[in-house]
Design a protein around this motif. Structure first.
Motif, PDB file in Angstrom:
ATOM      1  N   LEU A  17      72.315 -66.533 -62.882  1.00  0.00           N
ATOM      2  CA  LEU A  17      73.029 -65.315 -63.855  1.00  0.00           C
ATOM      3  C   LEU A  17      73.316 -65.962 -65.239  1.00  0.00           C
ATOM      4  O   LEU A  17      73.709 -67.161 -65.367  1.00  0.00           O
ATOM      5  CB  LEU A  17      74.136 -64.696 -63.252  1.00  0.00           C
ATOM      6  N   PRO A  18      73.194 -65.082 -66.117  1.00  0.00           N
ATOM      7  CA  PRO A  18      73.720 -65.582 -67.471  1.00  0.00           C
ATOM      8  C   PRO A  18      75.303 -66.073 -67.415  1.00  0.00           C
ATOM      9  O   PRO A  18      76.221 -65.516 -66.770  1.00  0.00           O
ATOM     10  CB  PRO A  18      73.742 -64.281 -68.504  1.00  0.00           C
ATOM     11  N   ALA A  19      75.644 -67.177 -68.133  1.00  0.00           N
ATOM     12  CA  ALA A  19      76.845 -67.916 -68.074  1.00  0.00           C
ATOM     13  C   ALA A  19      77.832 -66.851 -68.858  1.00  0.00           C
ATOM     14  O   ALA A  19      77.895 -67.045 -70.191  1.00  0.00           O
ATOM     15  CB  ALA A  19      76.847 -69.388 -68.413  1.00  0.00           C
ATOM     16  N   LEU A  20      78.464 -66.059 -68.324  1.00  0.00           N
ATOM     17  CA  LEU A  20      79.459 -64.970 -69.045  1.00  0.00           C
ATOM     18  C   LEU A  20      80.711 -65.977 -69.293  1.00  0.00           C
ATOM     19  O   LEU A  20      81.302 -65.177 -70.230  1.00  0.00           O
ATOM     20  CB  LEU A  20      79.500 -63.803 -68.312  1.00  0.00           C
ATOM     21  N   ALA A  21      81.167 -66.479 -68.526  1.00  0.00           N
ATOM     22  CA  ALA A  21      82.513 -67.148 -68.771  1.00  0.00           C
ATOM     23  C   ALA A  21      82.731 -68.389 -69.295  1.00  0.00           C
ATOM     24  O   ALA A  21      83.457 -68.496 -70.300  1.00  0.00           O
ATOM     25  CB  ALA A  21      83.059 -67.033 -67.268  1.00  0.00           C
ATOM     26  N   CYS A  22      82.038 -69.428 -68.733  1.00  0.00           N
ATOM     27  CA  CYS A  22      82.375 -70.855 -69.131  1.00  0.00           C
ATOM     28  C   CYS A  22      81.076 -71.748 -68.845  1.00  0.00           C
ATOM     29  O   CYS A  22      80.291 -71.303 -68.053  1.00  0.00           O
ATOM     30  CB  CYS A  22      83.549 -71.175 -68.591  1.00  0.00           C
ATOM     31  N   ARG A  23      81.266 -72.711 -69.455  1.00  0.00           N
ATOM     32  CA  ARG A  23      80.050 -73.711 -69.326  1.00  0.00           C
ATOM     33  C   ARG A  23      80.723 -75.277 -69.275  1.00  0.00           C
ATOM     34  O   ARG A  23      81.594 -75.709 -70.303  1.00  0.00           O
ATOM     35  CB  ARG A  23      79.078 -73.719 -70.432  1.00  0.00           C
ATOM     36  N   MET A  24      80.572 -75.994 -68.013  1.00  0.00           N
ATOM     37  CA  MET A  24      81.393 -77.284 -68.007  1.00  0.00           C
ATOM     38  C   MET A  24      80.172 -78.398 -67.478  1.00  0.00           C
ATOM     39  O   MET A  24      79.273 -78.109 -66.631  1.00  0.00           O
ATOM     40  CB  MET A  24      82.363 -77.240 -67.194  1.00  0.00           C
ATOM     41  N   THR A  25      80.377 -79.744 -67.751  1.00  0.00           N
ATOM     42  CA  THR A  25      79.615 -80.760 -67.506  1.00  0.00           C
ATOM     43  C   THR A  25      80.385 -81.674 -66.498  1.00  0.00           C
ATOM     44  O   THR A  25      81.749 -81.896 -66.683  1.00  0.00           O
ATOM     45  CB  THR A  25      79.297 -81.409 -68.557  1.00  0.00           C
ATOM     46  N   MET A  26      80.020 -82.439 -65.671  1.00  0.00           N
ATOM     47  CA  MET A  26      80.651 -83.224 -64.947  1.00  0.00           C
ATOM     48  C   MET A  26      79.567 -84.507 -64.523  1.00  0.00           C
ATOM     49  O   MET A  26      78.281 -84.163 -64.596  1.00  0.00           O
ATOM     50  CB  MET A  26      81.143 -82.749 -63.472  1.00  0.00           C
ATOM     51  N   ALA A  27      80.022 -85.533 -64.039  1.00  0.00           N
ATOM     52  CA  ALA A  27      79.128 -86.741 -64.013  1.00  0.00           C
ATOM     53  C   ALA A  27      79.330 -86.764 -62.324  1.00  0.00           C
ATOM     54  O   ALA A  27      80.267 -86.596 -61.559  1.00  0.00           O
ATOM     55  CB  ALA A  27      79.605 -87.923 -64.448  1.00  0.00           C
ATOM     56  N   LEU A  28      78.022 -87.078 -61.580  1.00  0.00           N
ATOM     57  CA  LEU A  28      78.039 -87.250 -60.276  1.00  0.00           C
ATOM     58  C   LEU A  28      78.412 -88.634 -59.980  1.00  0.00           C
ATOM     59  O   LEU A  28      78.523 -89.702 -60.443  1.00  0.00           O
ATOM     60  CB  LEU A  28      76.526 -87.214 -59.845  1.00  0.00           C
ATOM     61  N   GLU A  29      78.484 -88.780 -58.593  1.00  0.00           N
ATOM     62  CA  GLU A  29      78.940 -90.178 -57.646  1.00  0.00           C
ATOM     63  C   GLU A  29      78.495 -90.056 -56.413  1.00  0.00           C
ATOM     64  O   GLU A  29      78.541 -89.033 -55.923  1.00  0.00           O
ATOM     65  CB  GLU A  29      80.353 -90.552 -58.113  1.00  0.00           C
ATOM     66  N   GLN A  30      78.151 -91.245 -55.942  1.00  0.00           N
ATOM     67  CA  GLN A  30      77.902 -91.312 -54.640  1.00  0.00           C
ATOM     68  C   GLN A  30      79.317 -91.226 -53.681  1.00  0.00           C
ATOM     69  O   GLN A  30      79.853 -92.360 -53.949  1.00  0.00           O
ATOM     70  CB  GLN A  30      76.881 -92.227 -54.153  1.00  0.00           C
ATOM     71  N   TRP A  31      79.495 -90.025 -53.053  1.00  0.00           N
ATOM     72  CA  TRP A  31      80.668 -90.097 -52.093  1.00  0.00           C
ATOM     73  C   TRP A  31      80.314 -89.352 -51.039  1.00  0.00           C
ATOM     74  O   TRP A  31      81.033 -88.143 -50.977  1.00  0.00           O
ATOM     75  CB  TRP A  31      81.924 -89.754 -52.936  1.00  0.00           C
ATOM     76  N   PRO A  32      79.784 -89.707 -50.117  1.00  0.00           N
ATOM     77  CA  PRO A  32      78.983 -88.983 -48.984  1.00  0.00           C
ATOM     78  C   PRO A  32      80.464 -88.824 -47.882  1.00  0.00           C
ATOM     79  O   PRO A  32      81.121 -89.447 -47.845  1.00  0.00           O
ATOM     80  CB  PRO A  32      78.186 -89.923 -48.278  1.00  0.00           C
ATOM     81  N   PRO A  33      80.395 -87.553 -47.348  1.00  0.00           N
ATOM     82  CA  PRO A  33      79.485 -86.392 -47.510  1.00  0.00           C
ATOM     83  C   PRO A  33      80.177 -85.335 -48.744  1.00  0.00           C
ATOM     84  O   PRO A  33      79.499 -84.232 -48.677  1.00  0.00           O
ATOM     85  CB  PRO A  33      80.135 -85.777 -46.073  1.00  0.00           C
ATOM     86  N   TYR A  34      80.740 -85.907 -49.454  1.00  0.00           N
ATOM     87  CA  TYR A  34      81.282 -84.916 -50.634  1.00  0.00           C
ATOM     88  C   TYR A  34      80.108 -84.780 -51.733  1.00  0.00           C
ATOM     89  O   TYR A  34      79.664 -83.702 -52.210  1.00  0.00           O
ATOM     90  CB  TYR A  34      82.694 -85.120 -51.139  1.00  0.00           C
ATOM     91  N   VAL A  35      79.538 -85.745 -51.881  1.00  0.00           N
ATOM     92  CA  VAL A  35      78.388 -85.793 -53.030  1.00  0.00           C
ATOM     93  C   VAL A  35      77.360 -87.015 -52.466  1.00  0.00           C
ATOM     94  O   VAL A  35      78.000 -88.111 -52.594  1.00  0.00           O
ATOM     95  CB  VAL A  35      78.673 -86.091 -54.471  1.00  0.00           C
ATOM     96  N   TYR A  36      76.228 -86.782 -52.260  1.00  0.00           N
ATOM     97  CA  TYR A  36      75.115 -87.652 -52.079  1.00  0.00           C
ATOM     98  C   TYR A  36      73.494 -87.116 -51.964  1.00  0.00           C
ATOM     99  O   TYR A  36      73.661 -85.811 -52.219  1.00  0.00           O
ATOM    100  CB  TYR A  36      75.354 -88.261 -50.663  1.00  0.00           C
ATOM    101  N   THR A  61      78.756 -71.779 -65.800  1.00  0.00           N
ATOM    102  CA  THR A  61      77.462 -72.844 -65.637  1.00  0.00           C
ATOM    103  C   THR A  61      78.014 -74.168 -65.654  1.00  0.00           C
ATOM    104  O   THR A  61      78.949 -74.722 -66.245  1.00  0.00           O
ATOM    105  CB  THR A  61      76.589 -72.696 -66.488  1.00  0.00           C
ATOM    106  N   LEU A  62      77.615 -74.882 -64.370  1.00  0.00           N
ATOM    107  CA  LEU A  62      77.949 -76.303 -64.212  1.00  0.00           C
ATOM    108  C   LEU A  62      76.978 -77.186 -64.438  1.00  0.00           C
ATOM    109  O   LEU A  62      75.656 -76.865 -63.720  1.00  0.00           O
ATOM    110  CB  LEU A  62      78.481 -76.489 -62.696  1.00  0.00           C
ATOM    111  N   LEU A  63      76.771 -78.019 -65.264  1.00  0.00           N
ATOM    112  CA  LEU A  63      75.809 -78.990 -65.700  1.00  0.00           C
ATOM    113  C   LEU A  63      76.208 -80.472 -65.069  1.00  0.00           C
ATOM    114  O   LEU A  63      77.477 -80.904 -65.287  1.00  0.00           O
ATOM    115  CB  LEU A  63      75.509 -79.212 -67.053  1.00  0.00           C
ATOM    116  N   THR A  64      75.474 -81.051 -64.627  1.00  0.00           N
ATOM    117  CA  THR A  64      75.691 -82.598 -64.215  1.00  0.00           C
ATOM    118  C   THR A  64      74.868 -83.552 -65.210  1.00  0.00           C
ATOM    119  O   THR A  64      73.815 -83.327 -65.694  1.00  0.00           O
ATOM    120  CB  THR A  64      75.412 -82.869 -62.808  1.00  0.00           C
TER     121      THR A  64
END
Length: 253
Positions: A17-36, A61-64
């Motif tokens: 959907l259109p980002a009506l509220a906010c737009r943010m960026t984050m960087a990924l990391e390997q941390w299974p099972p949280y991020v992998y 919107t979340l960008l990585t």
């Protein structure tokens, strides 16, 4: 080149959907099972599923950006190059540069032994008892694992009963090889890696730590309104049981 210049190549994780509220960026990391990365090479994990649900509900919107080491992510966050860090503990010193969402999950730290290993290690019911005994312990090299562990650590180090590891893959390998009697670590991360390696574990009858974690927003690049949008989304999703269902899907049997 500033980090924001690479965002056109970033992975979109937010709502279609259109980002009506906010737009943010984050960087990924390997941390299974949280991020992998899954078998298809796509990023997944408990934290990503929770963040996707929260950002979609908030119509943000979340960008990585590509994976970064933990220290590098923290530095870029403090410089204003990243807007968001997940799974953050709220501490007074961080309020000088960050704002914190409502908690979206807990972190739990436990102590484990290898199933079938000899000895009475499963009878250990506290770090004080562990410090007075003879059991040896494997623990992560970095990180906060509770006041009780911090108090017991000097005695373990003095007696030569503490060894450290850099990743849970290494920690489980060391436990399986008999390098120590017990292993300390994040409950979901330890169980996830043990299942991958086919190592059966017993969990000792106490938690080293249970504490809430939050989304940490950059105070320089986000606004109180951004925080309000995310908090409202977390509240609605908790009321509908959506976040609880995602969390329970990652709980080990």
């Amino acid at each position: 080149m500033r980090l924001r210049h690479v965002l056109l190549a970033a992975t979109l994780l937010g709502s279609v959907l259109p980002a009506l509220a906010c737009r943010m960026t984050m960087a990924l990391e390997q941390w299974p099972p949280y991020v992998y990365r899954d078998a298809q090479g796509s990023y997944t994990g408990l934290d990503l599923e929770l963040l996707r649900a929260i950002f979609k509900e908030a119509r943000c919107t979340l960008l990585t950006v590509p994976e970064l080491p933990t220290a590098r992510r923290q530095l870029l966050f403090q410089k204003g190059e990243l807007d968001l860090l997940p799974a953050a503990s709220e501490t007074p010193e961080r309020h000088s540069y960050a704002r914190f969402s409502l908690s979206y999950r807990d972190e739990a730290v436990g102590v484990f032994s290898k199933s079938g290993a000899p000895g009475n290690h499963r009878q250990v019911a506290s770090f004080a008892q562990l410090a007075r005994g003879k059991s040896t312990l494997l623990a992560p090299k970095v990180g906060w694992y509770g006041a009780d562990y911090a108090a017991a650590r000097p005695a373990l180090e003095k007696d030569g009963r503490l060894n450290t590891f850099g990743s849970f893959r290494q920690g489980i390998l060391m436990l399986d090889a008999g390098r120590a009697d017990l292993l300390l670590g994040d409950v979901l991360a330890v169980r996830h890696e043990a299942r991958l390696q086919g190592v059966a574990l017993n969990t000792l009858p106490f938690l080293a730590l249970r504490a809430p974690v939050h989304l940490m927003l950059n105070a320089r690049t986000t606004s109180p309104a951004d925080l309000a949008h995310l908090n409202a989304a977390i509240t609605r999703l908790e009321q509908r049981g959506v976040l609880a269902a995602i969390r329970s899907s990652y709980e080990a049997p």
